[in-house]
Design a protein around this motif. Structure first.
Motif, mmCIF file in Angstrom:
data_model
loop_
_atom_site.group_PDB
_atom_site.id
_atom_site.type_symbol
_atom_site.label_atom_id
_atom_site.label_comp_id
_atom_site.label_asym_id
_atom_site.label_seq_id
_atom_site.Cartn_x
_atom_site.Cartn_y
_atom_site.Cartn_z
ATOM 1 N N VAL A 45 50.030 -0.015 45.238
ATOM 2 C CA VAL A 45 51.583 0.022 45.402
ATOM 3 C C VAL A 45 51.494 0.881 43.983
ATOM 4 N N ARG A 46 51.664 1.021 43.221
ATOM 5 C CA ARG A 46 51.837 1.077 41.815
ATOM 6 C C ARG A 46 50.645 2.674 41.712
ATOM 7 N N GLU A 47 49.608 2.194 42.129
ATOM 8 C CA GLU A 47 48.900 3.851 42.353
ATOM 9 C C GLU A 47 49.405 4.357 43.080
ATOM 10 N N MET A 48 49.963 4.354 44.258
ATOM 11 C CA MET A 48 50.800 4.411 45.537
ATOM 12 C C MET A 48 51.599 5.614 44.903
ATOM 13 N N PHE A 49 52.714 5.200 44.595
ATOM 14 C CA PHE A 49 53.638 5.669 43.316
ATOM 15 C C PHE A 49 53.661 6.468 42.941
ATOM 16 N N LYS A 50 52.624 6.586 41.600
ATOM 17 C CA LYS A 50 51.631 7.430 40.994
ATOM 18 C C LYS A 50 51.233 8.534 41.780
ATOM 19 N N GLN A 51 50.844 8.334 43.175
ATOM 20 C CA GLN A 51 49.967 9.783 43.202
ATOM 21 C C GLN A 51 51.019 9.989 44.460
ATOM 22 N N ILE A 52 51.938 9.639 44.949
ATOM 23 C CA ILE A 52 53.279 10.427 45.253
ATOM 24 C C ILE A 52 54.153 11.094 44.388
ATOM 25 N N ARG A 53 54.607 10.701 43.188
ATOM 26 C CA ARG A 53 55.188 11.675 42.355
ATOM 27 C C ARG A 53 54.258 12.250 41.372
ATOM 28 N N LYS A 54 53.462 12.875 41.704
ATOM 29 C CA LYS A 54 52.095 13.371 41.181
ATOM 30 C C LYS A 54 52.529 14.532 41.721
ATOM 31 N N THR A 55 52.063 14.083 43.546
ATOM 32 C CA THR A 55 51.612 15.045 44.464
ATOM 33 C C THR A 55 53.416 16.232 44.312
ATOM 34 N N THR A 56 54.665 14.879 44.060
ATOM 35 C CA THR A 56 56.037 15.773 44.865
ATOM 36 C C THR A 56 56.067 16.738 43.235
ATOM 37 N N ARG A 57 56.051 16.171 42.136
ATOM 38 C CA ARG A 57 55.521 17.429 41.153
ATOM 39 C C ARG A 57 54.551 18.709 41.351
ATOM 40 N N GLU A 58 53.681 18.910 41.774
ATOM 41 C CA GLU A 58 52.785 19.539 42.096
ATOM 42 C C GLU A 58 53.329 21.054 43.185
ATOM 43 N N ILE A 59 54.133 20.493 44.202
ATOM 44 C CA ILE A 59 54.752 20.958 45.495
ATOM 45 C C ILE A 59 55.989 21.349 45.477
ATOM 46 N N ALA A 60 56.641 20.601 44.029
ATOM 47 C CA ALA A 60 58.028 21.450 43.414
ATOM 48 C C ALA A 60 58.148 22.779 43.203
ATOM 49 N N GLY A 61 59.382 23.350 43.316
ATOM 50 C CA GLY A 61 59.126 24.449 43.177
ATOM 51 C C GLY A 61 59.759 24.676 41.902
ATOM 52 N N GLU A 62 60.703 25.723 40.898
ATOM 53 C CA GLU A 62 59.674 25.858 39.805
ATOM 54 C C GLU A 62 61.328 25.930 39.092
ATOM 55 N N ASP A 63 62.268 25.549 40.483
ATOM 56 C CA ASP A 63 63.755 25.691 39.683
ATOM 57 C C ASP A 63 64.386 23.696 40.240
ATOM 58 N N SER A 64 63.017 23.109 40.781
ATOM 59 C CA SER A 64 63.411 22.074 41.286
ATOM 60 C C SER A 64 64.035 21.020 40.049
ATOM 61 N N ILE A 65 64.107 20.319 40.869
ATOM 62 C CA ILE A 65 64.188 18.793 39.765
ATOM 63 C C ILE A 65 63.540 18.174 40.243
ATOM 64 N N PHE A 66 62.179 17.598 40.518
ATOM 65 C CA PHE A 66 60.814 17.256 40.543
ATOM 66 C C PHE A 66 59.821 18.206 39.839
ATOM 67 N N ALA A 67 59.972 19.161 39.288
ATOM 68 C CA ALA A 67 59.378 20.465 38.624
ATOM 69 C C ALA A 67 58.858 19.304 37.316
ATOM 70 N N ASN A 68 59.566 18.887 36.357
ATOM 71 C CA ASN A 68 60.106 18.113 34.870
ATOM 72 C C ASN A 68 59.425 16.955 35.742
ATOM 73 N N SER A 69 58.828 16.980 34.675
ATOM 74 C CA SER A 69 58.974 15.345 33.911
ATOM 75 C C SER A 69 59.605 14.174 33.069
ATOM 76 N N ILE A 70 60.722 15.233 33.061
ATOM 77 C CA ILE A 70 61.399 14.121 31.981
ATOM 78 C C ILE A 70 61.342 13.135 32.711
ATOM 79 N N ASN A 71 61.677 12.026 31.014
ATOM 80 C CA ASN A 71 61.989 10.975 32.137
ATOM 81 C C ASN A 71 60.818 10.208 32.528
ATOM 82 N N GLY A 72 59.591 11.078 32.705
ATOM 83 C CA GLY A 72 58.529 10.116 33.491
ATOM 84 C C GLY A 72 58.109 8.581 33.169
#
Length: 148
Positions: A45-72
């Motif tokens: 499940v950890r690995e699944m969450f990790k891949q979900i977060r990575k994919t979300t950052r990659e497909i997020a727009g530049e002004d999206s709150i998901f584009a930045n990995s602050i507090n990763g």
């Protein structure tokens, strides 16, 4: 004649009938196997969450709150805590699948399938879809596909 020799070589040895059945696992082994299976499910499940977060950052727009990995780091920690809780509840069933293979039933055999219940029906009824008794793949199409 040669095929009979091959089949005889692959068959169960005669002395295997005299071997005792597999003994049920001890309570301590069951506890350790359960803990290991839950830890494996948590890691899954950890690995699944990790891949979900990575994919979300990659497909997020530049002004999206998901584009930045602050507090990763904190998000990873929170994902790990959620994964541990989900694994304890065995939500995904990974631990249960592992335990079914590691801990056979009382008779020492691993039962993979209930022999009485059919997997699919081979009966086909060309009637309308809600009343059809066969497999949906063999049901008549709802829309004519060859007319334009």
């Amino acid at each position: 004649m040669e095929s009979q020799n091959i089949h005889a070589a692959l068959a169960m040895p005669a002395d295997a009938k005299d071997e005792p059945a597999v003994q049920p696992a001890s309570p301590e082994y069951r506890r350790k196997a359960g803990a290991a299976a839950e830890q494996f499910e948590a890691q899954f499940v950890r690995e699944m969450f990790k891949q979900i977060r990575k994919t979300t950052r990659e497909i997020a727009g530049e002004d999206s709150i998901f584009a930045n990995s602050i507090n990763g780091d904190m998000l990873d920690f929170a994902d790990g805590a959620v994964a541990d809780q989900l694994a304890k509840q065995r939500v995904f069933g990974v631990a249960n699948a592992i335990l079914r293979q590691l801990l056979p039933e009382q008779d020492g055999n691993i039962h993979l399938k209930n022999g009485g219940a059919p997997v699919a029906s081979d009966k086909q009824n060309p009637g309308p879809l809600p009343d059809a008794q066969g497999l949906a793949a063999f049901a008549p199409p709802l829309l004519p596909l060859n007319k334009r």
